[in-house]
Design a protein around this motif. Structure first.
Motif: not given
Length: 379
Positions: A166-170
């Protein structure tokens, strides 16, 4: 600036004689600088001249490196080679040891490759190696970063299989509308992540380079970029050069100097034949990028060349045509062929080396290349 200094500079520009209007004489260092300039630029380069004397040329090369910065030296060397026909003298090792290495000099040496005597070859390789190493230092890191980032972005998914993907920022940015102030949290109704990192090849890249004489600088830059792209495991990179014959230099991509010495600048042009060969290298059309670097002057079958490009685009290949890959802008090129390509959605434009990494990123992400060129370059 004082009036005397202004007059001195005009005198160096105008070259002296009755017509320059300054009436100023030069002494010492200024006189020696003026003599170095006169050898090339007075009376079309013939009044002062360097003749065919290797020792005199060697002294002149040493003088200009003493009096002028390297960028000016490179321009003066290029002008001297063209105006005074010093090409043959470059085959002498002592000449090669005296020159300031640059892309134009490399192009001249490559054009002389087939007639270069053995005693000059090692000196020529040293010159080419120095220029290639400098270009790699300048361009490699930026290219790898742009290509790697584009490959990662192209692998994004809205269904990541693991928390680690998972790309948490996006994900947070995509779900800000779901912020719950009473709980001080964001409800991630839509996940943004990366697909499982692939070890296999994600894109096929084919560089097809016109090695006619006018494309010398483009050949040098393309070879360096080809070597950098080949070092990226997620890319399968091929490099093909052509005139009326086609030569596959992919096995030389590990060493751009050897690759450059495998080219043969000059000669005719058969773009159709080169594209036909490159079509056979493409195994996954929708994951392939085909870059043709050429001035588009076709000596082969024009209609067949255009038909092949159309077939490649219809099969899903990302086709890009560069009129030049250099800092010099677009060369003379065939406007009729460029217009025909543009009509089928394949714009032709010149690209600088500094812009090429971003162009590769745009191609990998399958962005609109025509729009990219409008934003970044003069088409």
């Amino acid at each position: 600036m004082t009036d005397d200094e202004r007059l001195r500079r005009w005198r160096l520009v105008l070259g002296g004689g009755d017509a320059d209007g300054t009436g100023l004489g030069l002494e010492g260092l200024d006189s020696r600088m003026d003599a170095a300039l006169s050898a090339v630029y007075d009376q079309g380069g013939r009044e002062g001249g360097l003749g065919a004397s290797a020792p005199r040329v060697a002294r002149w090369l040493g003088d200009i490196r003493t009096y002028f910065p390297s960028t000016v030296v490179q321009v003066m060397q290029k002008d001297a080679i063209e105006k005074l026909n010093l090409t043959r003298l470059l085959l002498e090792p002592e000449m090669l040891e005296a020159v300031e290495p640059d892309v134009h000099l490399v192009g001249t040496l490559l054009a002389l490759n087939r007639v270069m005597p053995d005693q000059a070859r090692e000196s020529a390789r040293a010159v080419v190696r120095k220029v290639v190493d400098e270009l790699e230092r300048r361009l490699a890191q930026k290219t790898r970063a742009a290509v790697t980032g584009a490959l990662d972005r192209s692998a994004r998914t809205h269904r990541p299989k693991r928390v680690a993907d998972i790309d948490w920022d996006r994900t947070i940015r995509a779900n800000l509308k779901n912020y719950l102030p009473e709980r001080n949290t964001v409800v991630p109704s839509r996940l943004v992540g990366y697909a499982r990192r692939q070890r296999s090849v994600q894109r096929e890249v084919v560089l097809c380079i016109d090695q006619s004489g006018s494309m010398a600088a483009s050949v040098v830059y393309s070879s360096v970029f080809g070597a950098v792209l080949a070092s990226t495991r997620s890319l399968k990179t091929s490099l093909v050069v052509f005139d009326t014959a086609v030569v596959d230099l992919t096995d030389q991509l590990h060493d751009p100097v050897e690759l450059l010495f495998g080219t043969q600048l000059g000669g005719g042009t058969d773009i159709n034949r080169a594209i036909a060969y490159c079509q056979g290298l493409i195994t996954r059309p929708t994951d392939s990028i085909f870059i043709l670097i050429s001035d588009l002057y076709e000596g082969g079958v024009r209609a067949e060349m255009l038909r092949r490009v159309a077939a490649m685009t219809q099969a899903g290949v990302q086709v890009i045509v560069l009129l030049a890959l250099s800092d010099e802008g677009a060369p003379f090129y065939d406007h009729e062929n460029a217009a025909a390509l543009a009509a089928m959605g394949v714009p032709a434009f010149a690209c600088t080396p500094d812009a090429f990494p971003d162009l590769m990123a745009a191609a990998i992400e399958r962005r609109d290349i025509a729009r990219w060129a409008e934003r970044h370059l003069a088409v």
